[in-house]
Write a protein that holds these residues in place. Structure first.
Motif, PDB file in Angstrom:
ATOM      1  N   LYS A   1       2.712  -4.551   5.244  1.00 45.54           N
ATOM      2  CA  LYS A   1       3.068  -5.129   3.834  1.00 45.54           C
ATOM      3  C   LYS A   1       2.258  -4.299   2.899  1.00 45.54           C
ATOM      4  O   LYS A   1       2.910  -3.962   1.727  1.00 45.54           O
ATOM      5  CB  LYS A   1       2.652  -6.452   3.855  1.00 45.54           C
ATOM      6  N   LEU A   2       0.894  -4.091   3.045  1.00 45.43           N
ATOM      7  CA  LEU A   2      -0.058  -3.641   2.002  1.00 45.43           C
ATOM      8  C   LEU A   2       0.252  -2.037   1.906  1.00 45.43           C
ATOM      9  O   LEU A   2       0.428  -1.671   0.667  1.00 45.43           O
ATOM     10  CB  LEU A   2      -1.477  -3.756   2.367  1.00 45.43           C
ATOM     11  N   TYR A   3       0.395  -1.511   2.959  1.00 46.27           N
ATOM     12  CA  TYR A   3       0.581   0.166   2.933  1.00 46.27           C
ATOM     13  C   TYR A   3       2.110   0.614   2.923  1.00 46.27           C
ATOM     14  O   TYR A   3       2.088   1.832   2.470  1.00 46.27           O
ATOM     15  CB  TYR A   3      -0.216   0.984   3.998  1.00 46.27           C
ATOM     16  N   GLY A   4       2.768  -0.085   3.350  1.00 48.22           N
ATOM     17  CA  GLY A   4       4.108   0.458   3.663  1.00 48.22           C
ATOM     18  C   GLY A   4       4.471   1.335   4.621  1.00 48.22           C
ATOM     19  O   GLY A   4       5.179   1.983   4.808  1.00 48.22           O
ATOM     20  N   MET A   5       3.640   0.921   5.595  1.00 48.34           N
ATOM     21  CA  MET A   5       3.570   1.921   7.037  1.00 48.34           C
ATOM     22  C   MET A   5       4.829   1.537   7.753  1.00 48.34           C
ATOM     23  O   MET A   5       5.341   0.388   7.722  1.00 48.34           O
ATOM     24  CB  MET A   5       2.395   1.801   7.932  1.00 48.34           C
TER      25      MET A   5
END
Length: 304
Positions: free
Chosen positions: A185-189
């Motif tokens: 969610k945070l990094y879009g990995m």
């Protein structure tokens, strides 16, 4: 402790002896307290087992309490359930795990996370004593070759090329909100594939080229052994994971001496020392109980 039968002419001595026995006099090194039995558990990885053995050794050395050891219970949720159900009364855990995983709350820095941990646990009849000193926070690691190939230094760098890579992590890391789902969610990995596996297999898989990225702990000896590159958590996703004893409050009420005994470990273990202790088990193949005891002796916390 059994009180031997004495002649009726020395009744006073008998009463005095009974009084002393009630205070716990079976061990010259033992602190005054109640005799009884508690069960200490651990999760299923080296560091947690070592910390649990340290707590058990201290209690046995400093009190009259008998300790039953239930090591390698399983992952975090297994150990937590065992504590809640009173199958164990004490085990080592981490502030970040407690706040983010068990209670799904926001953490903060180390001081804030510790305060939140204690506040949340108190409502459930549990207590978190003084931290050991280590902050075993999560991180992500890649091989040196992979880091150089993609010029990886941060999590954000990794996110840009994650579609080309296979993620190999512990089973519970795939599902925990403070693990892969939160990072996504945070990094879009978005990795090409993600695999769950036992902790010991993760490093072998990255060595063999079966995976490209793995989760790791700041105190894990395998980071050096496998020459992995730790990536910077540039958006500070992972909370602090300060380790310490988590105990049932009813157990602490019954054996109040446990607080002072276990708090002797406060600030005694650095990240680097924990890496070394983990290496003695994982690399040098020494027994956890021996490594834990030798460390306590070295620190002067128990006698050899």
């Amino acid at each position: 402790m059994k009180i031997p039968k004495l002649m009726t002419g020395v009744l006073t001595t008998v009463l005095m002896g009974a009084l002393l026995a009630g205070c716990g006099g079976g061990n010259n090194n033992a602190a005054a307290g109640n005799s009884g039995e508690i069960t200490i558990g651990s999760k299923n990885f080296t560091e947690n087992v070592l910390l649990a053995h340290m707590m058990a050794d201290l209690i046995e050395d400093k009190t009259d309490i008998k300790v039953k050891r239930q090591m390698n219970l399983g992952g975090s949720n297994v150990a937590w359930s065992a504590l809640e159900n009173n199958n164990i009364q004490l085990y080592p855990d981490y502030t970040g795990t407690i706040v983010a995983n068990y209670y799904q709350e926001e953490t903060g820095n180390s001081e804030e996370s510790l305060a939140k941990t204690r506040e949340l646990l108190e409502k459930d009849g549990l207590a978190f004593l003084d931290p050991f000193g280590i902050n075993n926070t999560y991180t992500l690691a890649v091989s040196r070759e992979t880091a150089e190939k993609y010029n990886l230094k941060t999590f954000s760098d990794l996110a840009k090329v994650s579609g080309n890579m296979v993620l190999g992590v512990e089973f519970e890391f795939l599902d925990r909100e403070d693990g892969y789902p939160g990072i996504q969610k945070l990094y879009g990995m978005d990795f090409k594939q993600s695999k769950g596996m036992d902790h010991g297999i993760m490093y072998r898989s990255i060595d063999d080229g079966e995976t490209d990225v793995t989760n790791a702990y700041a105190t894990d000896a395998q980071i050096k052994v496998h020459d992995l590159v730790i990536l910077q958590d540039d958006k500070e996703f992972f909370p602090p994971y300060d380790a310490g004893p988590i105990i049932r409050q009813e157990t602490l009420d019954k054996y109040p001496e446990l607080k002072g005994v276990l708090n002797q470990l406060n600030g005694q273990i650095s990240d680097e020392e924990m890496q070394q202790l983990n290496a003695e088990v994982d690399v040098d193949a020494l027994k956890e109980e021996d490594v834990a005891r030798n460390f306590l002796i070295k620190k002067g916390l128990i006698e050899g």
